[in-house]
Design a protein around this motif. Structure first.
Motif, PDB file in Angstrom:
ATOM      1  N   ILE A 202      71.936  45.666  -8.381  1.00 23.81           N
ATOM      2  CA  ILE A 202      71.492  45.740  -9.776  1.00 23.81           C
ATOM      3  C   ILE A 202      72.081  44.539 -10.497  1.00 23.81           C
ATOM      4  O   ILE A 202      73.311  44.323 -10.449  1.00 23.81           O
TER       5      ILE A 202
ATOM      6  N   SER B 185      71.467  33.746 -11.876  1.00 17.44           N
ATOM      7  CA  SER B 185      72.737  34.350 -12.312  1.00 17.44           C
ATOM      8  C   SER B 185      73.887  33.657 -11.581  1.00 17.44           C
ATOM      9  O   SER B 185      73.709  33.050 -10.521  1.00 17.44           O
ATOM     10  N   GLN B 186      75.075  33.822 -12.144  1.00 19.34           N
ATOM     11  CA  GLN B 186      76.231  33.143 -11.546  1.00 19.34           C
ATOM     12  C   GLN B 186      76.677  33.819 -10.245  1.00 19.34           C
ATOM     13  O   GLN B 186      76.889  33.166  -9.235  1.00 19.34           O
ATOM     14  N   ILE B 187      76.799  35.141 -10.272  1.00 19.16           N
ATOM     15  CA  ILE B 187      77.449  35.814  -9.133  1.00 19.16           C
ATOM     16  C   ILE B 187      76.455  36.366  -8.114  1.00 19.16           C
ATOM     17  O   ILE B 187      76.838  36.683  -6.986  1.00 19.16           O
ATOM     18  N   GLY B 188      75.173  36.462  -8.505  1.00 13.58           N
ATOM     19  CA  GLY B 188      74.179  37.038  -7.587  1.00 13.58           C
ATOM     20  C   GLY B 188      74.163  36.385  -6.203  1.00 13.58           C
ATOM     21  O   GLY B 188      74.235  37.088  -5.181  1.00 13.58           O
TER      22      GLY B 188
ATOM     23  N   ASP C  13      67.031  42.088 -12.587  1.00 11.85           N
ATOM     24  CA  ASP C  13      66.994  41.289 -13.817  1.00 11.85           C
ATOM     25  C   ASP C  13      66.803  42.213 -15.017  1.00 11.85           C
ATOM     26  O   ASP C  13      66.235  43.298 -14.891  1.00 11.85           O
ATOM     27  N   HIS C  14      67.275  41.763 -16.186  1.00  8.79           N
ATOM     28  CA  HIS C  14      67.058  42.575 -17.393  1.00  8.79           C
ATOM     29  C   HIS C  14      65.592  42.543 -17.816  1.00  8.79           C
ATOM     30  O   HIS C  14      65.164  43.359 -18.616  1.00  8.79           O
TER      31      HIS C  14
ATOM     32  N   TRP D 261      67.487  49.879 -13.540  1.00  7.73           N
ATOM     33  CA  TRP D 261      68.380  50.662 -12.675  1.00  7.73           C
ATOM     34  C   TRP D 261      68.060  52.150 -12.710  1.00  7.73           C
ATOM     35  O   TRP D 261      68.265  52.858 -11.715  1.00  7.73           O
TER      36      TRP D 261
ATOM     37  N   THR E  16      75.722  43.270 -13.111  1.00 12.29           N
ATOM     38  CA  THR E  16      75.142  43.064 -14.447  1.00 12.29           C
ATOM     39  C   THR E  16      76.265  42.641 -15.406  1.00 12.29           C
ATOM     40  O   THR E  16      77.443  42.674 -15.041  1.00 12.29           O
TER      41      THR E  16
ATOM     42  N   LYS F  45      83.832  43.119 -11.624  1.00 11.07           N
ATOM     43  CA  LYS F  45      84.919  43.259 -12.594  1.00 11.07           C
ATOM     44  C   LYS F  45      84.439  42.742 -13.939  1.00 11.07           C
ATOM     45  O   LYS F  45      83.551  41.873 -13.938  1.00 11.07           O
ATOM     46  N   PRO F  46      84.954  43.182 -15.062  1.00  9.85           N
ATOM     47  CA  PRO F  46      85.801  44.359 -15.191  1.00  9.85           C
ATOM     48  C   PRO F  46      84.967  45.625 -15.003  1.00  9.85           C
ATOM     49  O   PRO F  46      83.812  45.669 -15.411  1.00  9.85           O
TER      50      PRO F  46
ATOM     51  N   CYS G 118      87.406  39.893  -5.369  1.00  8.75           N
ATOM     52  CA  CYS G 118      87.091  39.280  -4.086  1.00  8.75           C
ATOM     53  C   CYS G 118      88.133  38.267  -3.622  1.00  8.75           C
ATOM     54  O   CYS G 118      88.259  38.013  -2.420  1.00  8.75           O
TER      55      CYS G 118
ATOM     56  N   ARG H 205      75.834  30.494 -24.146  1.00  8.18           N
ATOM     57  CA  ARG H 205      76.388  30.921 -22.857  1.00  8.18           C
ATOM     58  C   ARG H 205      77.919  30.955 -22.901  1.00  8.18           C
ATOM     59  O   ARG H 205      78.556  31.572 -22.042  1.00  8.18           O
TER      60      ARG H 205
ATOM     61  N   ASP I 160      88.501  38.207 -18.659  1.00 13.08           N
ATOM     62  CA  ASP I 160      87.557  37.531 -17.757  1.00 13.08           C
ATOM     63  C   ASP I 160      88.263  37.022 -16.495  1.00 13.08           C
ATOM     64  O   ASP I 160      87.837  37.325 -15.379  1.00 13.08           O
TER      65      ASP I 160
ATOM     66  N   HIS J 246      91.976  38.917 -12.679  1.00 11.02           N
ATOM     67  CA  HIS J 246      91.989  38.549 -11.257  1.00 11.02           C
ATOM     68  C   HIS J 246      93.424  38.194 -10.850  1.00 11.02           C
ATOM     69  O   HIS J 246      93.901  38.587  -9.782  1.00 11.02           O
TER      70      HIS J 246
ATOM     71  N   PHE K 202      84.426  30.862  -0.918  1.00 11.88           N
ATOM     72  CA  PHE K 202      84.207  32.016  -1.785  1.00 11.88           C
ATOM     73  C   PHE K 202      83.181  33.022  -1.244  1.00 11.88           C
ATOM     74  O   PHE K 202      83.465  34.220  -1.198  1.00 11.88           O
TER      75      PHE K 202
HETATM   76  N1  LIG Z   1      84.257  38.645  -9.039  1.00  8.91           N
HETATM   77  C1  LIG Z   1      84.086  37.431  -9.516  1.00  8.91           C
HETATM   78  O1  LIG Z   1      84.785  36.503  -9.122  1.00  8.91           O
HETATM   79  C2  LIG Z   1      83.040  37.188 -10.569  1.00  8.91           C
HETATM   80  C3  LIG Z   1      82.567  35.889 -10.819  1.00  8.91           C
HETATM   81  C4  LIG Z   1      81.563  35.723 -11.778  1.00  8.91           C
HETATM   82  C5  LIG Z   1      81.058  36.823 -12.470  1.00  8.91           C
HETATM   83  N2  LIG Z   1      81.576  38.074 -12.215  1.00  8.91           N
HETATM   84  C6  LIG Z   1      81.083  39.263 -12.929  1.00  8.91           C
HETATM   85  O2  LIG Z   1      79.728  39.505 -12.535  1.00  8.91           O
HETATM   86  C7  LIG Z   1      78.999  40.048 -13.628  1.00  8.91           C
HETATM   87  C8  LIG Z   1      77.746  39.209 -13.862  1.00  8.91           C
HETATM   88  O3  LIG Z   1      78.182  37.924 -14.222  1.00  8.91           O
HETATM   89  P1  LIG Z   1      77.237  36.637 -14.088  1.00  8.91           P
HETATM   90  O4  LIG Z   1      78.118  35.516 -14.472  1.00  8.91           O
HETATM   91  O5  LIG Z   1      76.514  36.626 -12.790  1.00  8.91           O
HETATM   92  O6  LIG Z   1      76.209  36.914 -15.278  1.00  8.91           O
HETATM   93  P2  LIG Z   1      74.835  36.189 -15.536  1.00  8.91           P
HETATM   94  O7  LIG Z   1      74.580  36.316 -16.989  1.00  8.91           O
HETATM   95  O8  LIG Z   1      74.816  34.844 -14.884  1.00  8.91           O
HETATM   96  O9  LIG Z   1      73.774  37.103 -14.739  1.00  8.91           O
HETATM   97  C9  LIG Z   1      73.567  38.470 -15.053  1.00  8.91           C
HETATM   98  C10 LIG Z   1      72.336  38.966 -14.291  1.00  8.91           C
HETATM   99  O10 LIG Z   1      72.192  40.365 -14.526  1.00  8.91           O
HETATM  100  C11 LIG Z   1      70.850  40.622 -14.961  1.00  8.91           C
HETATM  101  N3  LIG Z   1      70.868  41.800 -15.841  1.00  8.91           N
HETATM  102  C12 LIG Z   1      71.391  41.897 -17.085  1.00  8.91           C
HETATM  103  N4  LIG Z   1      71.262  43.146 -17.549  1.00  8.91           N
HETATM  104  C13 LIG Z   1      70.675  43.862 -16.566  1.00  8.91           C
HETATM  105  C14 LIG Z   1      70.272  45.216 -16.432  1.00  8.91           C
HETATM  106  N5  LIG Z   1      70.492  46.108 -17.408  1.00  8.91           N
HETATM  107  N6  LIG Z   1      69.671  45.618 -15.286  1.00  8.91           N
HETATM  108  C15 LIG Z   1      69.452  44.734 -14.280  1.00  8.91           C
HETATM  109  N7  LIG Z   1      69.815  43.427 -14.347  1.00  8.91           N
HETATM  110  C16 LIG Z   1      70.414  43.006 -15.476  1.00  8.91           C
HETATM  111  C17 LIG Z   1      70.404  39.349 -15.657  1.00  8.91           C
HETATM  112  O11 LIG Z   1      69.007  39.285 -15.722  1.00  8.91           O
HETATM  113  C18 LIG Z   1      71.044  38.310 -14.730  1.00  8.91           C
HETATM  114  O12 LIG Z   1      70.223  38.097 -13.593  1.00  8.91           O
HETATM  115  C19 LIG Z   1      79.964  40.068 -14.827  1.00  8.91           C
HETATM  116  O13 LIG Z   1      80.476  41.364 -14.956  1.00  8.91           O
HETATM  117  C20 LIG Z   1      81.057  39.098 -14.434  1.00  8.91           C
HETATM  118  O14 LIG Z   1      82.322  39.448 -14.994  1.00  8.91           O
HETATM  119  C21 LIG Z   1      82.538  38.249 -11.283  1.00  8.91           C
END
Ligand SMILES: NC(=O)c1ccc[n+]([C@@H]2O[C@H](COP(=O)([O-])OP(=O)(O)OC[C@H]3O[C@@H](n4cnc5c(N)ncnc54)[C@H](O)[C@@H]3O)[C@@H](O)[C@H]2O)c1
Length: 377
Positions: free
Chosen positions: A9, A15-18, A39-40, A63, A84, A107-108, A135, A179, A197, A201, A319
């Motif tokens: 989800i 997205s950054q973490i996808g 995606d939202h 979701w 998300t 996280k969080p 991670c 952003r 943020d 970690h 990573f």
């Molecule tokens: N563990 C790590 O090292 C690490 C690194 C980066 C980000 N994160 C976490 O990952 C999460 C996402 O961060 P990101 O930087 O990828 O964000 P982002 O804004 O780059 O991407 C978010 C994604 O979620 C989707 N989205 C938003 N709302 C949604 C919903 N209700 N249902 C389905 N999809 C939805 C968006 O369309 C987008 O594709 C955050 O909680 C962030 O803290 C963790």
């Protein structure tokens, strides 16, 4: 071996973490990507899911649709990743745990301590796994450091010093970029900016390697760019239950630092140093002895570090493979072998308690606070 079924989800295209989750989950052939609400924007998410190979009937618009759809399938997903934005984690994680799914939450884990405690209780009641994506704790050389501390190789831990400080929000002319701006806006980010943020970690890592809990803390927060309501820099002193002293600096205005996550653990008979920008090396100095470099993949590592070193010595693993290690441990846990070290909901709520108490401490001029969630005091 039959592959486990995995759903995601969030983590949509761009997205950054996808991508790290997809690379990680699929790296070892233990999971196949079977479902997603990525995606939202429902149509965008469905289209992208199908491009990734997800069947049309499991490419969901949101979701809630995914929960309803997967619940009634005989071949329902074995694991759901929640990637998300932060404010949605609690609701989605809770709903999937209650629906009988294992969850890996980004996280969080939640926005408040109360929500975190609720997730701990819901996970226990559901008898499902609720992991949280700390991670960095899954890098082989971090596991090696923890194992060395546990084996007494640096003696009793006296001091932990950790930084997670980068400079990517240090340009004041960029502060209004949407952003960047939301991260320092309490309406979007919650009570804390940089500490919630990145700092969490580092705090998780301190407890993980020292094999101890953060018991109390004192914080100094600063918004070095005046338009920011939440902190972009924080210094947090802490004490651990076993008596170790901790120092944590986290910043997003440290121009010149790139990822900037490192940790040093000093014991009575030796010291350890690890940095995320050189993750394959652990620096070890025994008291009175020469400094040594311990390499991922070399002989004689502790079992956990050996198990998670995939490619030969001196070939970098980075990573996405650290994230893959979380998925390896999850695949084992789902198959009945719970690995020590898999970050879970208890780690998630401990982080939230640290965030709230650091915010309270900073407001009180650095007053020392109990860092633990009420349920673990
Ligand atoms: N563990 C790590 O090292 C690490 C690194 C980066 C980000 N994160 C976490 O990952 C999460 C996402 O961060 P990101 O930087 O990828 O964000 P982002 O804004 O780059 O991407 C978010 C994604 O979620 C989707 N989205 C938003 N709302 C949604 C919903 N209700 N249902 C389905 N999809 C939805 C968006 O369309 C987008 O594709 C955050 O909680 C962030 O803290 C963790």
């Amino acid at each position: 071996m039959t592959k486990l079924k995995w759903g995601m989800i969030g983590g949509g295209e761009g997205s950054q973490i996808g991508p790290a989750h997809r690379l990680g989950a699929l790296a070892d052939g233990r999971f196949e990507m079977a479902a997603g609400a990525l995606d939202h924007r429902p149509d965008v998410g469905k289209e992208y899911a199908q491009r990734l190979g997800i069947a049309e009937d499991r490419a969901y618009g949101d979701w809630q649709e995914m929960l309803a759809g997967e619940k009634v399938r005989a071949d329902r997903v074995d694991l759901v990743t929640v990637a998300t934005p932060n404010s949605t984690h609690f609701e989605i994680t809770k709903a999937f745990l209650e629906g009988g799914f294992n969850v890996l939450c980004e996280k969080p884990m939640t926005m408040t301590v109360e929500e975190g405690e609720e997730i701990v209780k819901v996970a226990a009641k559901s008898d499902k796994i609720c992991a949280v994506n700390y991670c960095y704790s899954a890098y082989p050389m971090v596991r090696q450091a923890r194992a060395m501390v546990r084996a007494g190789e640096i003696g009793k831990v006296r001091l932990v010093v950790t930084n997670f400080s980068h400079g990517h929000h240090g340009d004041a002319t960029d502060a209004d970029n949407p952003r960047v701006r939301w991260r320092y806006d309490p309406a979007m980010a919650g009570v804390s900016g940089q500490f919630a943020d990145c700092g969490i970690h580092a705090m998780h890592m301190a407890g993980f390697i020292a094999d101890d809990e953060v018991k109390s803390l004192s914080a100094d927060f600063a918004s070095t760019i005046a338009s920011r309501e939440l902190e972009d820099d924080a210094m947090v002193n802490f004490r651990m239950s076993g008596g170790a002293v901790g120092r944590l600096w986290t910043s997003s205005v440290a121009i010149g630092r790139q990822h900037g996550f490192d940790i040093q653990v000093f014991g009575e008979t030796g010291g350890l140093r690890w940095a995320s920008e050189q993750p394959n090396q652990l620096i070890y100095t025994p008291v009175g002895g020469r400094t040594q470099i311990i390499e991922k993949g070399e002989g004689g590592l502790h079992e956990d570090a050996q198990r998670l070193s995939r490619v030969a010595i001196a070939h970098p693993e980075g990573f996405p493979l650290a994230v893959a290690n979380i998925y390896c441990d999850l695949a084992d846990a789902i198959s009945g072998e719970l690995r020590d070290g898999l970050p879970n909901a208890v780690d998630g709520v401990r982080s939230m308690a640290a965030v709230y108490n650091a915010v309270a401490s900073a407001k009180e001029g650095g007053m020392w606070m109990d860092a633990r969630p009420p349920m673990f005091r």
